[in-house]
Enzyme design. Structure first.
Site, PDB file in Angstrom:
ATOM      1  N   ASP A 421       0.867  -1.184   0.000  1.00 30.35           N
ATOM      2  CA  ASP A 421       0.000   0.000   0.000  1.00 30.35           C
ATOM      3  C   ASP A 421       0.905   1.236   0.000  1.00 30.35           C
ATOM      4  OD1 ASP A 421      -1.733   2.103   0.562  1.00 30.35           O
ATOM      5  OD2 ASP A 421      -2.926   0.965   2.011  1.00 30.35           O
ATOM      6  N   HIS A 422       0.888   1.970  -1.108  1.00 24.84           N
ATOM      7  CA  HIS A 422       1.815   3.094  -1.262  1.00 24.84           C
ATOM      8  C   HIS A 422       1.453   4.287  -0.372  1.00 24.84           C
ATOM      9  CE1 HIS A 422       5.300   4.743  -2.913  1.00 24.84           C
ATOM     10  NE2 HIS A 422       4.853   5.214  -4.071  1.00 24.84           N
TER      11      HIS A 422
END
Length: 449
Positions: A421-422
């Site tokens: 998850d950036h």
């Protein structure tokens, strides 16, 4: 004397009348499509006056939840279950004291058994018929919508589709104020905004319906309905893909020394005992990586903008079964040896393929591993198991020529892909995580702890 006798007769008649008119009805869990489920919410209290079709409990099983209603009005006399209880069809849920007339409940009494000693009716598994009559959807997308009968009635009166309403209650429950807010916004935006844009997820679904092509106009087709597991997985994956900005980091792990050690270890195992694969070794090393890089073992609270760090390490193992994909969970994996991890994985996979997993076996994962090593491929981009923040993909081991500053030598390598998850994890953190995992496995340092 005659007057006294008359009074006694009247009292007996009144007693008989109330004994026949008032009855205790025990509502049981109907057959709702899964073998067992967990009580996640109790919607009534002892002493509550409830109406027919009112929800009494909400249960969850196999990633789907459903509200169980009562088919009779009355007063809640006793509650037999608690939140967290595992129930099966036929489990007693509540006892309701009802004074409904017998002639108004013929259908109910036909599907009940009367205990003449305590004047108690038991609603049996035939209660499933009553469930259908209350318009409770049977394991469909709408099963995931939680709303009380009063809220559903309000939505019907105002011609509102509850699919369009964004819930704010616990466990995704739609509250009365949610419907009222939707109605208010609908009136304000009616002339300017297409109502399908009010909720982006539903807008996508409606757009798909509008753009659906009738493929049979081009030739012969065959249709196949998704299984219940496939439906639930598709909903979860769609939510993850739409919510989380995915980034995937690709790399390779040299497992040459580890593979030699594994084969030597298996030579000392009896032939009638299942051999240990590479997966338990990789998971053991992964656990140490998650302990060092705790952000990968977290989840993101979007509402409050908080990163929730988990002190436990529960590894989800993606398992391909006949009717879909399921993810049983290896709980508290940091407490186990490699042999114990291997045994627990084998048990979870076997139970998943035999459809004997408990509801608790599918809950609580903090990080997921998807292993395609037995199938093939040189890499893939796994989708994060929401609400986790990362997932590790393993592809098939292969032999590659690796340059050692002198010559090419054959080495056994496993392609890996880490999707993260950036919003929570950046590229540098991902690279450090992978670098530690690679070195830990290649050097076999994880075996020393």
């Amino acid at each position: 004397m005659q007057c006294k006798n008359l009074i006694l007769i009247q009292k007996k008649l009144i007693h008989v009348f109330f004994k026949r008119s008032i009855m205790d009805v025990i509502i049981q869990v109907p057959n709702i499509g899964f073998e067992e489920a967990e009580i996640i919410e109790i919607l009534v209290n002892v002493g509550d006056i409830i109406e027919s079709d009112q929800g009494i409990v909400t249960v969850e099983g196999q990633k789907a939840s459903i509200e169980i209603p009562t088919t009779i009005s009355g007063v809640v006399k006793k509650i037999f279950v608690a939140v967290g209880d595992i129930v099966i069809p036929g489990t007693e849920v509540v006892m309701i004291t009802s004074n409904q007339k017998k002639e108004n409940n013929n259908s109910l009494l036909k599907s009940s058994s009367l205990n003449n000693d305590d004047n108690t009716y038991h609603i049996t598994n035939k209660f499933k018929t009553s469930i259908k009559q209350t318009n409770i959807p049977h394991l469909s997308y709408k099963t995931l919508l939680h709303a009380s009968p009063a809220v559903r009635r309000l939505s019907r009166e105002n011609n509102i589709n509850l699919d369009d309403v964004k819930p704010s209650g616990p466990k995704g429950r739609i509250l009365k104020q949610d419907v009222e807010l939707f109605l208010k916004n609908k009136e304000v935006l009616h002339d300017n905004v297409n109502i399908k844009q009010y909720h982006q997820d539903d807008n996508d679904a409606l757009l798909m319906k509008k753009t659906n092509i009738n493929s049979d106009q081009f030739g012969v087709i065959e249709s196949l309905k998704l299984s219940s597991i496939q439906k639930k997985v598709s909903i979860n994956l769609s939510k993850s893909w739409k919510t989380i900005p995915h980034v995937t980091h690709f790399d390779e792990i040299d497992v040459t020394q580890l593979e030699k050690f594994r084969k030597k270890l298996n030579m000392n195992i009896d032939d009638n005992v299942k051999k240990i694969t590479l997966l338990p070794f990789i998971i053991k090393s992964l656990i140490q990586s998650l302990q060092l890089f705790s952000k990968f073992n977290s989840s993101f609270d979007e509402k409050n903008n908080l990163i929730i760090f988990k002190k436990y390490i529960n590894i989800g193992i993606a398992v391909d079964i006949e009717d879909g994909l399921t993810v049983p969970v290896l709980k508290n994996s940091e407490q186990y040896s490699i042999q114990q991890i291997a045994k627990n994985i084998d048990n979870l996979v076997e139970n998943a393929r035999n459809h004997t997993l408990n509801v608790s076996d599918l809950k609580g994962s903090s990080f997921t591993v998807s292993n395609l090593g037995k199938i093939g491929g040189t890499g893939f981009t796994p989708i994060i198991n929401y609400p986790e923040v990362a997932i590790l993909g393993l592809s098939q081991m292969c032999i590659k020529p690796i340059w050692n500053n002198d010559k090419f030598i054959p080495r056994s390598v496993i392609p890996i892909s880490l999707t993260y998850d950036h919003r929570i994890i950046n590229g540098l953190e991902s690279a450090k995580f992978i670098d530690f995992l690679k070195k830990n496995i290649s050097s076999m340092n994880f075996l020393l702890s």
